[in-house]
Design a protein around this motif. Structure first.
Motif, PDB file in Angstrom:
ATOM      1  N   UNK A  45      42.566  12.583 -24.967  1.00 28.99           N
ATOM      2  CA  UNK A  45      41.397  13.441 -25.067  1.00 28.99           C
ATOM      3  C   UNK A  45      40.398  13.037 -23.990  1.00 28.99           C
ATOM      4  N   UNK A  47      35.915  12.694 -23.433  1.00 26.62           N
ATOM      5  CA  UNK A  47      34.574  12.848 -23.998  1.00 26.62           C
ATOM      6  C   UNK A  47      33.842  13.850 -23.114  1.00 26.62           C
ATOM      7  N   UNK A  61      34.084  14.195 -28.495  1.00 30.78           N
ATOM      8  CA  UNK A  61      35.445  14.024 -27.993  1.00 30.78           C
ATOM      9  C   UNK A  61      36.215  15.316 -28.210  1.00 30.78           C
ATOM     10  N   UNK A 102      34.403  12.280 -19.516  1.00 25.96           N
ATOM     11  CA  UNK A 102      34.846  10.892 -19.347  1.00 25.96           C
ATOM     12  C   UNK A 102      36.275  10.811 -19.881  1.00 25.96           C
ATOM     13  N   UNK A 105      41.241   9.633 -22.184  1.00 27.45           N
ATOM     14  CA  UNK A 105      41.061   8.536 -23.125  1.00 27.45           C
ATOM     15  C   UNK A 105      42.182   8.472 -24.147  1.00 27.45           C
ATOM     16  N   UNK A 108      47.208   5.442 -27.241  1.00 28.00           N
ATOM     17  CA  UNK A 108      48.064   5.221 -28.414  1.00 28.00           C
ATOM     18  C   UNK A 108      48.618   6.518 -28.964  1.00 28.00           C
ATOM     19  N   UNK A 220      40.641  14.866 -41.409  1.00 35.92           N
ATOM     20  CA  UNK A 220      41.058  13.609 -42.042  1.00 35.92           C
ATOM     21  C   UNK A 220      41.823  13.806 -43.348  1.00 35.92           C
ATOM     22  N   UNK A 243      45.854  11.179 -35.524  1.00 36.79           N
ATOM     23  CA  UNK A 243      44.503  11.301 -34.987  1.00 36.79           C
ATOM     24  C   UNK A 243      43.706  12.175 -35.952  1.00 36.79           C
ATOM     25  N   UNK A 244      42.589  11.626 -36.427  1.00 34.38           N
ATOM     26  CA  UNK A 244      41.811  12.290 -37.472  1.00 34.38           C
ATOM     27  C   UNK A 244      40.563  12.922 -36.887  1.00 34.38           C
ATOM     28  N   UNK A 246      37.955  14.077 -38.784  1.00 33.82           N
ATOM     29  CA  UNK A 246      36.869  14.139 -39.747  1.00 33.82           C
ATOM     30  C   UNK A 246      37.006  15.375 -40.613  1.00 33.82           C
TER      31      UNK A 246
ATOM     32  N   UNK B   8      36.523   9.297 -39.169  1.00 36.30           N
ATOM     33  CA  UNK B   8      37.378   9.525 -38.014  1.00 36.30           C
ATOM     34  C   UNK B   8      38.279   8.296 -37.896  1.00 36.30           C
ATOM     35  N   UNK B   9      38.995   8.218 -36.800  1.00 37.03           N
ATOM     36  CA  UNK B   9      39.730   6.977 -36.589  1.00 37.03           C
ATOM     37  C   UNK B   9      39.389   6.422 -35.209  1.00 37.03           C
ATOM     38  N   UNK B  11      40.579   6.484 -32.437  1.00 38.63           N
ATOM     39  CA  UNK B  11      40.711   7.347 -31.255  1.00 38.63           C
ATOM     40  C   UNK B  11      39.341   7.885 -30.836  1.00 38.63           C
ATOM     41  N   UNK B  12      38.478   8.152 -31.818  1.00 39.71           N
ATOM     42  CA  UNK B  12      37.167   8.726 -31.529  1.00 39.71           C
ATOM     43  C   UNK B  12      36.254   7.738 -30.803  1.00 39.71           C
ATOM     44  N   UNK B  14      37.398   5.712 -28.532  1.00 38.98           N
ATOM     45  CA  UNK B  14      38.115   5.310 -27.320  1.00 38.98           C
ATOM     46  C   UNK B  14      37.210   5.276 -26.100  1.00 38.98           C
ATOM     47  N   UNK B  15      36.366   6.279 -25.952  1.00 34.25           N
ATOM     48  CA  UNK B  15      35.520   6.359 -24.756  1.00 34.25           C
ATOM     49  C   UNK B  15      34.583   5.175 -24.637  1.00 34.25           C
ATOM     50  N   UNK B  26      42.626   1.763 -27.606  1.00 35.77           N
ATOM     51  CA  UNK B  26      43.136   2.328 -28.852  1.00 35.77           C
ATOM     52  C   UNK B  26      44.420   1.645 -29.310  1.00 35.77           C
ATOM     53  N   UNK B  27      45.185   1.102 -28.384  1.00 33.84           N
ATOM     54  CA  UNK B  27      46.443   0.473 -28.753  1.00 33.84           C
ATOM     55  C   UNK B  27      46.267  -0.989 -29.144  1.00 33.84           C
ATOM     56  N   UNK B  42      43.291   2.280 -33.007  1.00 38.13           N
ATOM     57  CA  UNK B  42      43.381   3.737 -33.129  1.00 38.13           C
ATOM     58  C   UNK B  42      43.374   4.193 -34.579  1.00 38.13           C
ATOM     59  N   UNK B  43      43.786   3.333 -35.500  1.00 41.85           N
ATOM     60  CA  UNK B  43      43.906   3.723 -36.891  1.00 41.85           C
ATOM     61  C   UNK B  43      42.765   3.203 -37.769  1.00 41.85           C
ATOM     62  N   UNK B  45      39.317   3.096 -39.635  1.00 37.61           N
ATOM     63  CA  UNK B  45      38.435   4.150 -40.138  1.00 37.61           C
ATOM     64  C   UNK B  45      37.110   4.037 -39.394  1.00 37.61           C
TER      65      UNK B  45
END
Lengths: 250, 90
Positions: A45, A47, A61, A102, A105, A108, A220, A243-244, A246, B8-9, B11-12, B14-15, B26-27, B42-43, B45
């Motif tokens: 993704x 940002x 994101x 940005x 990203x 994983x 989520x 990937x969640x 929300x 979220x997880x 991944x959000x 990451x930036x 994330x990894x 990445x997982x 919460x």
């Protein structure tokens, strides 16, 4: 030199909205022109940051829906009720609007075409966007590993990428798409409306014995429910990447 | 858990995390000091929008990482993770 180039990608860079394409009454695909963008890995993704005249900034994101390409990316934005950024992007922003991005990203939640194994994609609502990047890449390069997408949407008019997904399977195609409806199904749909359940997993998802790599994305509660169902169907939890998004209520 | 999960997880995050470390985060994984479970970032919460970004263990809710930003400073608290394990790319 190389290290500087890597870090440069992780800072904000300018982008221009090049085109908009309506997907549904509440969602649009945006094509961004990003000078120097070198592409991404399917699933990643970026940002996106908006700056108002007074200097106030808001960032969110967004998953990249397009297959990897230089200089451009496509995002698909669904309006979040009460949201600060999505109503602008989904309804008002027009070609020429400047933003900052940005990325790419996330290393994983990624599918690499180097992998030969079968892939199961499961998306709910706008969670299908990063999965579309994987599916489009898979198709573009003629990848032969089986790839299936199980896509759950509220109703037929909420279906993103409708033209691409309902075009029908080509004979010999290595990918297969199933759309299920959670609240309102089209007339004639034998399954009827309902959330993804164990029967859907048994019918439409690659068997656990095939050890598919599973990518699950969406709100989520959807992700939590699907992960549970996959576990009960015998899938190895280490083969599942999620990937969640929300609940969309914030 | 009877309430609707609203997180979220990782991944959000990451930036912000990746910009801080100069590489994808994330990894990255590590043991939760609350329950010992190995958690991939990445997982975790993840909760954005408060005074900072908070990443919690999916198993026991222990705060793994907390990141707070001001215009001139970024604070990263990592007290919930025993260590961070990165993939070594030679």
């Amino acid at each position: 030199m190389e290290r500087t180039a890597v870090l440069a990608r992780l800072t904000w860079q300018p982008a221009t909205l090049q085109a908009v394409h309506p997907e549904t009454p509440t969602a649009r695909t945006l094509t961004l022109a990003v000078p120097g963008w070198e592409g991404h890995q399917p699933g990643q993704h970026l940002d996106l940051r908006l700056t108002a005249a007074g200097g106030y900034t808001a960032q969110r994101a967004y998953s990249i829906g397009s297959a990897p390409a230089a200089e451009t990316v496509k995002l698909t934005v669904e309006v979040t009720p009460g949201g600060e950024v999505s109503p602008f992007l989904a309804h008002m922003a027009h070609p020429g609007v400047r933003v900052e991005v940005r990325g790419p990203l996330g290393g994983w939640f990624v599918w690499s075409p180097n992998e030969a194994g079968p892939v199961q994609l499961i998306g709910g609502g706008s969670g299908v966007v990063p999965l579309m990047s994987m599916l489009r890449t898979h198709r573009a390069i003629g990848h032969r590993a089986p790839m299936r997408l199980l896509y759950s949407v509220r109703s037929p008019d909420a279906l993103l990428f409708a033209g691409e997904l309902t075009a029908g399977d080509q004979v010999g195609a290595a990918d297969h798409v199933t759309v299920v409806y959670s609240r309102q199904a089209p007339s004639g749909d034998l399954r009827g409306p309902g959330r993804v359940d164990a029967a859907d997993i048994a019918t439409h998802v690659l068997a656990a014995e095939d050890s598919p790599k599973c990518f699950v994305c969406g709100p989520t509660p959807f992700v939590e429910a699907v992960n549970e169902l996959l576990g009960r169907a015998g899938h190895d939890l280490h083969q599942i990447r999620a990937e969640r998004f929300g609940t969309g209520r914030t | 858990m009877t309430e609707t999960p609203d997180f979220l997880d990782g991944n959000a995050a990451a930036g912000d995390l990746s910009q801080l470390f100069g590489t994808d985060m994330t990894h990255v994984s590590g043991p939760c000091l609350g329950c010992g479970q190995r958690v991939v970032i990445a997982q975790a919460h993840t909760f954005l929008g408060g005074p900072g970004t908070v990443l919690r263990c999916p198993g026991c809710d222990t705060v793994l990482l907390r990141m707070v930003r001001s215009p001139e400073r970024i604070w990263l608290e990592t007290s919930g993770m025993g260590y961070l394990e990165f993939v070594n790319h030679p």
